[in-house]
Structure formats: C-alpha cells, structure tokens
Design a protein around this motif. Structure first.
Motif, PDB file in Angstrom:
ATOM      1  N   ARG A 257       7.375   9.249  -4.444  1.00 51.24           N
ATOM      2  CA  ARG A 257       8.015   9.232  -3.136  1.00 51.24           C
ATOM      3  C   ARG A 257       9.529   9.087  -3.229  1.00 51.24           C
ATOM      4  O   ARG A 257      10.260   9.675  -2.452  1.00 51.24           O
TER       5      ARG A 257
ATOM      6  N   ASN B 153      -8.397   4.928   2.945  1.00 50.81           N
ATOM      7  CA  ASN B 153      -7.660   4.367   1.801  1.00 50.81           C
ATOM      8  C   ASN B 153      -7.961   5.062   0.488  1.00 50.81           C
ATOM      9  O   ASN B 153      -8.068   4.423  -0.561  1.00 50.81           O
TER      10      ASN B 153
ATOM     11  N   GLU C 119       7.335  -0.629  -1.515  1.00 50.25           N
ATOM     12  CA  GLU C 119       7.065  -1.141  -0.172  1.00 50.25           C
ATOM     13  C   GLU C 119       6.495  -0.068   0.746  1.00 50.25           C
ATOM     14  O   GLU C 119       5.944  -0.378   1.799  1.00 50.25           O
ATOM     15  N   SER C 120       6.632   1.201   0.342  1.00 51.21           N
ATOM     16  CA  SER C 120       6.080   2.270   1.180  1.00 51.21           C
ATOM     17  C   SER C 120       4.569   2.421   0.980  1.00 51.21           C
ATOM     18  O   SER C 120       3.912   3.139   1.726  1.00 51.21           O
ATOM     19  N   ILE C 121       4.026   1.755  -0.033  1.00 46.29           N
ATOM     20  CA  ILE C 121       2.581   1.832  -0.265  1.00 46.29           C
ATOM     21  C   ILE C 121       1.878   0.935   0.750  1.00 46.29           C
ATOM     22  O   ILE C 121       2.170  -0.257   0.825  1.00 46.29           O
ATOM     23  N   ARG C 122       0.946   1.518   1.509  1.00 40.13           N
ATOM     24  CA  ARG C 122       0.321   0.746   2.580  1.00 40.13           C
ATOM     25  C   ARG C 122      -0.635  -0.307   2.020  1.00 40.13           C
ATOM     26  O   ARG C 122      -1.179  -0.156   0.941  1.00 40.13           O
ATOM     27  N   LYS C 123      -0.818  -1.359   2.819  1.00 35.94           N
ATOM     28  CA  LYS C 123      -1.621  -2.496   2.378  1.00 35.94           C
ATOM     29  C   LYS C 123      -3.056  -2.073   2.091  1.00 35.94           C
ATOM     30  O   LYS C 123      -3.709  -2.601   1.200  1.00 35.94           O
ATOM     31  N   GLY C 124      -3.553  -1.103   2.853  1.00 38.40           N
ATOM     32  CA  GLY C 124      -4.927  -0.636   2.673  1.00 38.40           C
ATOM     33  C   GLY C 124      -5.180  -0.113   1.270  1.00 38.40           C
ATOM     34  O   GLY C 124      -6.281  -0.248   0.730  1.00 38.40           O
ATOM     35  N   GLN C 125      -4.155   0.496   0.673  1.00 35.81           N
ATOM     36  CA  GLN C 125      -4.295   1.015  -0.689  1.00 35.81           C
ATOM     37  C   GLN C 125      -4.562  -0.134  -1.659  1.00 35.81           C
ATOM     38  O   GLN C 125      -5.383  -0.021  -2.567  1.00 35.81           O
TER      39      GLN C 125
ATOM     40  N   SER D 271      -9.600   3.339   7.525  1.00 37.51           N
ATOM     41  CA  SER D 271      -8.572   4.351   7.226  1.00 37.51           C
ATOM     42  C   SER D 271      -8.772   4.973   5.844  1.00 37.51           C
ATOM     43  O   SER D 271      -7.810   5.369   5.200  1.00 37.51           O
TER      44      SER D 271
END
Lengths: 227, 214, 244
Positions: A146, C92, A114-120, C90
């Motif tokens: 992490r 990414n 859940e710490s992986i951002r959506k942009g990734q 951003s």
C-alpha cells in the motif's frame, strides 16, 4: 556573454566519474535495504503494546526528522573520531544515512501498518497465527504494498541524499566531481554532467522499483489494481 | 565549553538559515504556484514543460543545484555573493516540491465540484480560482507545512558554497575547538527548535482535516 | 452427552455499558445454536467472548475443554483457536493472498502441514463450498457471497471442532445470502457443531436445534426453532414480527 563551454575534460575523467557513480549506486542500495529494515522495525515499535517502546521510537523519529542530515553526519563522523573511534568516512556516511532514512521509512510503514483493518488481525488470530506470524504474513506484505509509491519516492530521495556524503568522504559521485573541478576548473560543466548522471540514476532507480514491485507483489502483477 | 562569542556566531548563523528559509518559502511558493497551475494546464506543451522542470529538479540533489547556481551565476558574469546563489537554488528546489504538493491538492478535489461549478455557469477561470483552489489549498496545507521542515533543514546545504549559515558556522567552530559533541548537539538542537514547531503544526492541521472529513 | 461449550454466568461491560449480564447456556456436540436479537443485545459480544476475542469480566466459558476466565493467557488462546473456527461478517480474507493461499496459510504456518498436504486439503474444503475453480483467484475478483464461502473454507481447513459464525450474511446483497446459507446448512447436516449470530429468522428456525433470543444482555427466551412461531414473551414477538 561569450562563455565557451568546454566538456573536453570528460575524455580524461570519465572512468573516475563512472567509479563515483558506481559507489553512489552501491551506497544507495545498501542504505535503502538497511534503512527499510530498521525503519520497519521502528514502525512495528511505534505500534507496540508497550507505551515506553512506542514513545522511545517516537522520540527517535522526531529528533531525526527535525535536524539536518549534514549535522547528523558531522556529529557521527567528528564525534566518534573525538572519542577515538576511527571508523572511516564511508562507514560513518552509511551509518548516518541509515539512521536518517529509517526515521522516514518508519513513518511511511507505520501509515501502512495502521491501514490494515482490525478484522484482518482478528481473522489471523482466530486461525491460530501467533503475533509474529500475523505480522509477517498478514500485516507487513499488504502494508508495504500500500505504501510502496511513497517508499519509492523516499528511496529516490536517499539516492540523491548520498551526495551529501561528499562533505566527509571523497569517493562517491559528488566528491569525484569536486575533485575534477579542482583540477580542471570547469566547474559549471562538471556539475552539469553530474546533474545529468543523477537524473539518469533517478530514472533507473524508479524503473528498478517498478520491476521489484512486479516481482514481490504477485497480486499487483496479475491484477494491476491498487490494494 | 563554547565561548560567548562562539555562541553568538552560531546565533548569527541561525539568522542566515532563517533568512534563507524565508526566501525559499516566498520565492518557492510563488513559482511553485505557477508549477502547480501549469502542471494541470489544458495545453499539452505547457503541461509537459512543467513536468520536465519538476522531473529535473526532483531528479538532482539540492547540493548539485547549489553548485550549478553558484558557478552558473558567476559564469554569467555576475559576481554575486554565495547567498544569492543559495537563494536561487533553494527557490528552484522548493518550487518543484511545492508545485507537486499543490497539484496533488488540485487533483484531489472531487470531479463533481468541477461539474457543479460548471452547472452554475461559472467561467473556467472562476471555477478554478473560486471553487477548486480554495479547496485544494485546504487539502494541501498539512503536506505544505511538512515540506517547509525539509526546506529549513536543507538550507544547511548552502554551507557547501560558503553561505555563513548555522551549519557553516558550526563547522568553522568545530575546526577550531574540536568539540564536535558540544558544537553539533547544540546546532542540532537549534535546528530542532526551528523545525519541530512546523512539524507539530503540520500534524495538527492534518488531524483537523481528518476530523472535518468524517 | 456432556456439552462441548458451556457458558456459566458470563458478564461483560464496555466501560459503563453492560453488554452481557450473567448469561449461561450449553451447546452439545453436533448441535446448532442460533443467537438472535436486536443489535446491541449482546449476541455478537457473546460469540466473540467464546473464542477469546473479548475477555469476560466475570463467569466462565468452557469450550472444547479449554477454560476461559477473566484473564486468558496467550498459549491457551492459540490452543483454543486450533479447535474453534470463526467466520466474520466482513469475511476478512487477506487481500494480498490468493484464495488458495488464504486457506493454506494457517495449516502451513500453524499446523506445519507439508505443502502438498495443505494444498490437497485446501482443494477439498474449497470443493465443499463449491469454489474449487477459484483456487488461484484473488479475493477482490470474487463476489461477496463467494468471498464468504472462501472464508468458511479457510476456517474448515483447520478442521475445527466448533465453528462460530458472526452475522455472516449481513454484509451481503439479498440474492447472495442463499449460497452462503446453503453451505452452512450442509455443514450442519454433516454434524458440525455451530454457534451462529444471525438475522435470518427462516434459516434459524429451519437449521438451529436451539434458538436463543437475547435482549439487553440477557437470555430472554430459549427453545427449539419452533419457538419463533409461538413466542412466549412480547419482546420476542415484537422482534420476530419486525423481522417478517
């Protein structure tokens, strides 16, 4: 207070203690590897699209985390035996520890995922990676890195937890200690020695995990910064 | 089916489990506070001793601690019931973990808070107890309650030195009835009833903390 | 020449909020289209709909011979992403991978290129954005501008037919935007078809063949870059005025 400490039993029984230590180590490695794999699959399940999969994984985690390992072990060992399934104490022990630890690993890995951002995820999608490829290349490696410190603590706890196996089996370190105790009656001394062995094992496991981190996370090895 | 008498025995066992857990919360809490404070002490020796204590306790299985407490107390010439030994072991065990959780809370309070307090001319002790500790407590309440679940579950290990808690009683009953599914599922459910509210509360606290941090 | 991208009457809402309200426009191969407008005008959403990051409520999008309707199946999306590259505000970049690994990931895993070939190609695109010497660096060791150039290179390595840029300089310090814009300008000169959402008015005027001014989910004004110097609607005049 005139108690005379007597550690002389060690000269006779140290090979047995070492054998117990070895089994504890083997059991720990096996349960850590399996527990990590099952826990990661569960964590993926907890972030799945299907609400049913999410809920099923959630119930599993809650039930396991809110009941004692010892009871889980008894249920599997005596329960399976009452069904006519004789699977051996060691097998049942490993099975119950893996079930237990997978629930904890699941929650740790879920936090990582859940710490992986959506942009990734969007970037991976735009590069044409499939869901599975995204998970394998973009989500799980940094997620694991992490939460690695939390995983390490949890895995040391598993190593210590294998002592509970002594309640059904009779081969790992704590069981051997109980056996030596029943022969020599030097109860306090033997458990003191065993406590020391566990501490050494804990230090060794921590060191091993530090090394593994340097091996599997090249970025950490080169930069040393948290991700 | 289990008899009424057996179910009563299990409930009595559950009372011992609850009792042991309460002793662990209170005793472990008091000593844990001491551990937390000494872990961040200015004196290197105090800090190191406290660190060593935590390392030893967190490096050994609770089961072994139970054994050591049980046999150690009898060596000292005290003929105490197993319950006393179990209390000692679980208090020591809980204190190390509570101590580390609260130390984490203390360290999470931003440095600027210390500086701000210093600029208000508060003494060291005032800074610590009036400014830092209240914030640290708030930050560490969720993991504290979370660890209480571990304590309740781990009281089950007292059964190995003969404390007649829920686990011990269930094993006895299983030995005589050999109905492992009935017995242990019921016992697991009893533990779940004791633990789940704590786990749920811990999560609520965490959510509230996360919201107030935004 | 037929358009490579064609939006026909596209609408999209988030809940009660209508973000796109029947927009249509074409993009011809080799041209550069800039979408401008206030935040909330729907320009980023339009861009995200064009490569399937958002699904549309009505209308149609034809892009590189793929048709995106109100439902999009997975296989189509993957095929689409082979033809359409995207660069984000951003960056990414994947933080656990080196610059080289970031660029080679998709060619290796998606196009199944051989390692040597992927490496060669990565080097080539990295040189194009002027960062060949950063091949083995990690993203966190680079400045924001450099990271964004790597993100462009990562997209280029898939040899897309169209590239979408979503406010790629908005997260950068002013002194770092230049290096990214220069890379984009050279791509445009080489004939890459580009659609960009941007706040850089001077850049849009200089590089874009068509500028589309969006306002409240509609296309309010559309024309060549010179349109920005002589706005015909008060809204665009006000927007451009604020931008200067």
């Amino acid at each position: 207070m005139a108690y005379q400490f007597d550690f002389s039993f060690l000269s006779e029984y140290w090979p047995e203690l070492l054998r117990g230590l070895w089994l504890t180590l083997k059991m720990s490695v096996l349960t850590i590897v399996l527990g990590f794999l099952v826990g990661t699959v569960l964590a993926i399940g907890r972030t799945a699209h299907s609400a049913w999969v999410r809920r099923a994984c959630g119930v599993y985690v809650e039930v396991i985390r809110n009941t004692p390992l010892l009871i889980q072990m008894f249920l599997i060992y005596f329960g399976l035996a009452s069904l006519g399934l004789k699977l051996g104490a060691n097998f049942c022990a490993i099975l119950s520890i893996v079930i237990n630890i997978s629930a904890y690993t699941c929650e740790i890995m879920r936090a990582g995922i859940e710490s992986i951002r959506k942009g990734q995820l969007e970037a991976a999608q735009c590069l044409g990676l499939s869901r599975l490829q995204t998970l394998a290349a973009v989500v799980l490696p940094p997620a694991t890195e992490r939460v690695y410190p939390a995983l390490t603590s949890q895995f040391i706890l598993i190593m210590l937890t294998t002592s509970v196996v002594s309640q059904i089996s009779a081969e790992e370190l704590t069981s051997i200690a109980a056996r030596i105790d029943s022969i020599t009656f030097r109860s306090f001394e033997i458990y003191l020695v065993v406590a020391l062995l566990y501490i050494l094992l804990a230090v060794a496991v921590r060191g091993t995990f530090w090394l593994i981190a340097r091996l599997v996370f090249p970025r950490l090895r080169r930069l040393g910064t948290p991700l | 089916m289990l008899t009424t008498f057996q179910i009563q025995a299990l409930l009595v066992g559950a009372l011992w489990t609850v009792g042991l857990a309460l002793v662990a919360f209170i005793g472990g809490g008091v000593i844990g506070l001491l551990v937390a404070v000494t872990r961040v002490s200015r004196h290197r020796i105090v800090r190191n001793l406290s660190f060593l204590y935590v390392q030893i306790v967190q490096g050994t299985p609770l089961l072994i601690q139970m054994m050591l407490a049980y046999f150690g107390l009898s060596l000292l010439g005290y003929d105490l019931p197993p319950f006393a030994a179990a209390c000692l072991a679980i208090v020591v065990y809980a204190s190390a973990y509570f101590g580390e959780i609260w130390r984490g809370g203390i360290l999470t309070v931003p440095k600027t808070q210390w500086e701000a307090a210093e600029c208000l001319a508060l003494s060291d002790a005032q800074r610590f107890w009036l400014i830092i500790v209240p914030q640290a407590l708030r930050l560490s309440t969720p993991p504290t309650v979370g660890f209480m679940v571990q304590v309740v579950k781990n009281t089950s290990l007292a059964s190995v030195i003969g404390v007649a808690d829920l686990t011990y009683t269930s094993k006895l009953i299983n030995n005589s009835t050999f109905q492992p599914f009935q017995v242990f599922v019921l016992v697991a459910a009893l533990y779940f009833v004791m633990c789940f509210p704590l786990a749920w509360w811990s999560r609520k606290l965490e959510d509230r903390l996360n919201v107030s941090n935004h | 020449m037929s358009p490579i991208i064609k939006l026909s009457n596209v609408s999209k809402s988030f809940g009660a909020l209508q973000v796109l309200d029947g927009i249509s426009f074409d993009v011809h191969p080799g041209s550069v289209v800039a979408l401008i407008g206030r935040s909330g005008s729907g320009k980023s959403t339009a861009l995200r709909c064009m490569n399937g990051l958002e699904t549309i409520d009505s209308g149609e999008i034809d892009i590189c011979s793929h048709r995106l309707g109100t439902t999009v199946e997975k296989g189509l999306l993957r095929a689409l992403h082979l033809d359409v590259g995207m660069v984000f505000q951003s960056y990414n970049l994947f933080p656990h991978l080196t610059v080289g690994q970031n660029i080679m990931l998709a060619p290796r895993w998606v196009k199944k290129s051989a390692k040597g070939e992927a490496r060669e190609r990565a080097m080539e695109v990295l040189s194009r954005v002027g960062l060949a010497e950063k091949f083995d660096s990690y993203p966190e060791q680079l400045s924001g501008g450099q990271q964004q150039r790597v993100a462009i290179a990562r997209s280029l390595a898939m040899q897309p037919k169209v590239m979408l840029f979503d406010e790629v300089t908005s997260a950068l310090d002013p002194e770092l935007t230049g290096e990214v814009l220069r890379v984009m300008e050279s791509l445009a000169r080489e004939g890459m078809t580009m659609v960009l959402v941007t706040h850089e008015m001077a850049f849009a005027r200089r590089v874009a063949d068509t500028v589309i001014f969006m306002h409240k989910g509609r296309i309010h004004e559309k024309g060549p870059g010179a349109m920005l110097e002589a706005p015909s609607t008060p809204e665009l005049a006000q927007f451009v005025g604020n931008g200067l």
